[in-house]
Scaffold this active site. Structure first.
Site, PDB file in Angstrom:
ATOM      1  N   GLU C  48     -35.246 -25.264 -21.865  1.00 27.76           N
ATOM      2  CA  GLU C  48     -33.809 -25.511 -22.032  1.00 27.76           C
ATOM      3  C   GLU C  48     -33.561 -26.732 -22.929  1.00 27.76           C
ATOM      4  O   GLU C  48     -32.741 -26.670 -23.849  1.00 27.76           O
ATOM      5  CB  GLU C  48     -33.156 -25.743 -20.665  1.00 27.76           C
ATOM      6  CG  GLU C  48     -33.225 -24.554 -19.703  1.00 27.76           C
ATOM      7  CD  GLU C  48     -32.508 -23.312 -20.221  1.00 27.76           C
ATOM      8  OE1 GLU C  48     -31.687 -23.433 -21.144  1.00 27.76           O
ATOM      9  OE2 GLU C  48     -32.786 -22.213 -19.702  1.00 27.76           O
ATOM     10  N   ASN C  52     -31.954 -26.560 -26.679  1.00 22.60           N
ATOM     11  CA  ASN C  52     -30.737 -27.308 -26.984  1.00 22.60           C
ATOM     12  C   ASN C  52     -30.897 -28.159 -28.238  1.00 22.60           C
ATOM     13  O   ASN C  52     -29.987 -28.226 -29.073  1.00 22.60           O
ATOM     14  CB  ASN C  52     -30.359 -28.213 -25.807  1.00 22.60           C
ATOM     15  CG  ASN C  52     -29.613 -27.451 -24.719  1.00 22.60           C
ATOM     16  OD1 ASN C  52     -29.245 -26.290 -24.905  1.00 22.60           O
ATOM     17  ND2 ASN C  52     -29.391 -28.098 -23.588  1.00 22.60           N
ATOM     18  N   ARG C 105     -23.761 -18.463 -25.660  1.00 20.62           N
ATOM     19  CA  ARG C 105     -24.622 -19.109 -24.673  1.00 20.62           C
ATOM     20  C   ARG C 105     -23.889 -19.299 -23.348  1.00 20.62           C
ATOM     21  O   ARG C 105     -22.680 -19.182 -23.275  1.00 20.62           O
ATOM     22  CB  ARG C 105     -25.164 -20.431 -25.225  1.00 20.62           C
ATOM     23  CG  ARG C 105     -26.059 -20.178 -26.460  1.00 20.62           C
ATOM     24  CD  ARG C 105     -26.645 -21.444 -27.013  1.00 20.62           C
ATOM     25  NE  ARG C 105     -27.550 -22.100 -26.089  1.00 20.62           N
ATOM     26  CZ  ARG C 105     -28.823 -21.768 -25.908  1.00 20.62           C
ATOM     27  NH1 ARG C 105     -29.340 -20.778 -26.603  1.00 20.62           N
ATOM     28  NH2 ARG C 105     -29.576 -22.414 -25.046  1.00 20.62           N
TER      29      ARG C 105
HETATM   30  N1  LIG Z   1     -29.554 -31.690 -27.964  1.00 22.53           N
HETATM   31  C1  LIG Z   1     -28.223 -31.461 -28.050  1.00 22.53           C
HETATM   32  N2  LIG Z   1     -27.536 -31.802 -29.157  1.00 22.53           N
HETATM   33  C2  LIG Z   1     -26.205 -31.576 -29.268  1.00 22.53           C
HETATM   34  N3  LIG Z   1     -25.466 -31.002 -28.301  1.00 22.53           N
HETATM   35  C3  LIG Z   1     -26.094 -30.641 -27.158  1.00 22.53           C
HETATM   36  C4  LIG Z   1     -27.478 -30.847 -26.973  1.00 22.53           C
HETATM   37  N4  LIG Z   1     -27.810 -30.386 -25.735  1.00 22.53           N
HETATM   38  C5  LIG Z   1     -26.687 -29.925 -25.186  1.00 22.53           C
HETATM   39  N5  LIG Z   1     -25.633 -30.070 -26.032  1.00 22.53           N
HETATM   40  C6  LIG Z   1     -24.224 -29.703 -25.757  1.00 22.53           C
HETATM   41  O1  LIG Z   1     -24.070 -29.537 -24.360  1.00 22.53           O
HETATM   42  C7  LIG Z   1     -23.580 -28.232 -24.068  1.00 22.53           C
HETATM   43  C8  LIG Z   1     -24.124 -27.743 -22.748  1.00 22.53           C
HETATM   44  O2  LIG Z   1     -25.523 -27.570 -22.819  1.00 22.53           O
HETATM   45  P1  LIG Z   1     -26.254 -26.521 -21.876  1.00 22.53           P
HETATM   46  O3  LIG Z   1     -25.879 -26.800 -20.468  1.00 22.53           O
HETATM   47  O4  LIG Z   1     -27.714 -26.552 -22.165  1.00 22.53           O
HETATM   48  O5  LIG Z   1     -25.662 -25.103 -22.265  1.00 22.53           O
HETATM   49  P2  LIG Z   1     -25.858 -24.136 -23.535  1.00 22.53           P
HETATM   50  O6  LIG Z   1     -27.109 -24.522 -24.244  1.00 22.53           O
HETATM   51  O7  LIG Z   1     -25.923 -22.785 -22.943  1.00 22.53           O
HETATM   52  O8  LIG Z   1     -24.663 -24.321 -24.413  1.00 22.53           O
HETATM   53  C9  LIG Z   1     -23.998 -27.394 -25.259  1.00 22.53           C
HETATM   54  O9  LIG Z   1     -23.184 -26.254 -25.420  1.00 22.53           O
HETATM   55  C10 LIG Z   1     -23.850 -28.383 -26.400  1.00 22.53           C
HETATM   56  O10 LIG Z   1     -22.520 -28.466 -26.861  1.00 22.53           O
END
Ligand SMILES: Nc1ncnc2c1ncn2[C@@H]1O[C@H](COP(=O)(O)OP(=O)(O)O)[C@@H](O)[C@H]1O
Ligand SMILES: Nc1ncnc2c1ncn2[C@@H]1O[C@H](COP(=O)(O)OP(=O)(O)O)[C@@H](O)[C@H]1O
Lengths: 112, 150, 150, 112
Positions: C48, C52, C105
């Site tokens: 995950e 991300n 997502r």
């Molecule tokens: N490494 C990252 N860089 C930029 N934005 C991130 C990152 N990790 C998470 N995010 C932001 O946080 C939100 C939630 O992340 P997550 O719970 O993993 O759900 P998903 O990946 O399904 O969107 C993402 O939709 C994104 O906008």
């Protein structure tokens, strides 16, 4: 990596399983040398049937035991070599020193 | 040579990390459908170079750092293994088959690297460390396919 | 906290490297006899965080660099995943279950990380990048064993 | 990761094998959507029997197809869930939307 050691007549049968590399080598060397002594065996048979990976560190353990055992008039044999180990065993030159058998009983017959 | 993928792996000079290095390179290499025996050969070569860094470079001390870089180009996989350990004073001698500074070892590390890879280059200086470059050319069919794609 | 082992893995922000990260961490972690379901959970959490970094941090561009550091301490495994991508402007919002900036997502990445690891910390700044720290405590028996050994 | 897609009556049976992660997700999404269209199927059955790993990227493909198919009056089912996948599937909430069956024939009976 795991080692199963069993004495049969004059021979220590060493069954090696898993990755026979640097990490395994130190442990194996000590374990085999100690059991050679405490169990008073003369020969060693390496059953490589369970080996999934071997490199020069693993081969070094076999050659080192060969040197030690032959100094004391003993013999060493290898059995159950998996296909993936065959080529590296030949390349190492070990098969010119140590005879290779298809299975344990053939090897034990020659060691006796 | 177009770069397709790259990874760098840095780890402590502990014997358990030799297997980590092998697994990481093998996983990285699966991307190009090397056949199984090619993959086995790459694993042995990596194992030898990393074991040397630990055993000879850092003389068994577990606190050194080994750096492995794997790069996938259009036509080849290049792996570089570096340590900042003892180094090799007489490289020509060290490269001779059967030569080892350790009586418990066989002196076959470089022999296996050369047998299993298409190119092996070694840079080393006493007291500075050692750098080994291993190259495996991609199987012919894959090379042609990559050219067609590019 | 005594450090037992450490590795750093740096790779390009390409989808095929998510599996590389999982395999490397799982191999690194086998050293401590985590049970199979713990290992599975660690793999999901790593997957995950790395996904991300690739999808959100670098917005799918394959030229970014993701850095993963895994450290084994006496009592825990700590994994840090960093990117120098877009960053998260509203972290509180991003951490809410079901919140995603991408309609394809699910917004479950952080939910899974929190469910499967004992500690999850996120640092991020818009335009600077994101750093996620994941901690898994070693099973009780292993902790006791390590204390006995130390 | 590999995908086997087969149409049976109104249902597209999608058998997923290997690691269902970010790398697989893009390819799967495109492949399934294209086949939904060209083969004119109404429902989807995801057979997860061969899945060795799944994370939220893989689950997202299932949920995304669910949204698409139900918009057009179709139904989605899941079958053959391996033990290692069960917990994450429940945690995701997907099992509250999509029914899970032990095998394909049970699922197909419900979809028909
Ligand atoms: N490494 C990252 N860089 C930029 N934005 C991130 C990152 N990790 C998470 N995010 C932001 O946080 C939100 C939630 O992340 P997550 O719970 O993993 O759900 P998903 O990946 O399904 O969107 C993402 O939709 C994104 O906008
Ligand atoms: N990374 C290194 N650092 C220092 N010395 C090295 C290194 N790699 C190899 N050597 C030297 O080169 C010799 C030959 O290496 P090799 O062919 O791998 O055989 P072996 O490891 O069995 O000794 C070693 O014995 C050692 O003296």
């Amino acid at each position: 990596m795991s080692l199963e050691v069993q004495k049969q007549h004059d021979t220590l049968i060493v069954r090696v399983c898993g990755e026979f590399d640097l990490r395994a080598a130190d442990y194996c060397r000590r374990d085999i040398d100690q059991k050679l002594k405490t169990q008073g065996a003369k020969h060693i048979l390496f059953n490589l049937g369970g080996v999934t990976f071997i490199d020069s560190s693993g081969l070094g353990v076999i050659l080192g035991r060969y040197r030690k055992v032959t100094e004391n008039g003993g013999k060493v044999a290898i059995s159950n070599v998996p296909p993936r180990v065959t080529r590296i065993l030949e390349l190492s030159g070990i098969t010119r020193l140590i005879p290779v058998y298809a299975n344990e009983s053939l090897a034990l017959k020659e060691l006796a | 040579m177009r770069l397709r993928n790259r990874m760098k792996l840095e780890f402590l000079s502990r014997p358990e990390n030799v297997s980590l290095a092998r697994v990481a390179v093998a996983t990285f290499a699966t991307e190009v459908d090397f056949n199984l025996s090619d993959l086995e050969e790459i694993k042995v070569a990596v194992s030898e170079a990393v074991s040397n860094a630990i055993v000879h470079g850092y003389e068994g001390k577990p606190t050194g750092t080994v750096l492995l870089t794997a790069t996938l180009y259009q036509n080849e996989l290049e792996i570089v293994i570096e340590d900042r350990g003892r180094g090799i004073a007489d490289l020509a001698r060290a490269l001779q088959p059967g030569t080892s500074s350790d009586p418990e070892r066989m002196g076959l590390g470089f022999v296996f690297m050369k047998s299993f890879m298409d190119e092996v280059d070694v840079w080393s200086e006493a007291g500075q460390g050692t750098r080994v470059k291993l190259v495996k050319t991609l199987p012919g069919e894959l090379r042609a396919q990559n050219l067609a794609e590019s």
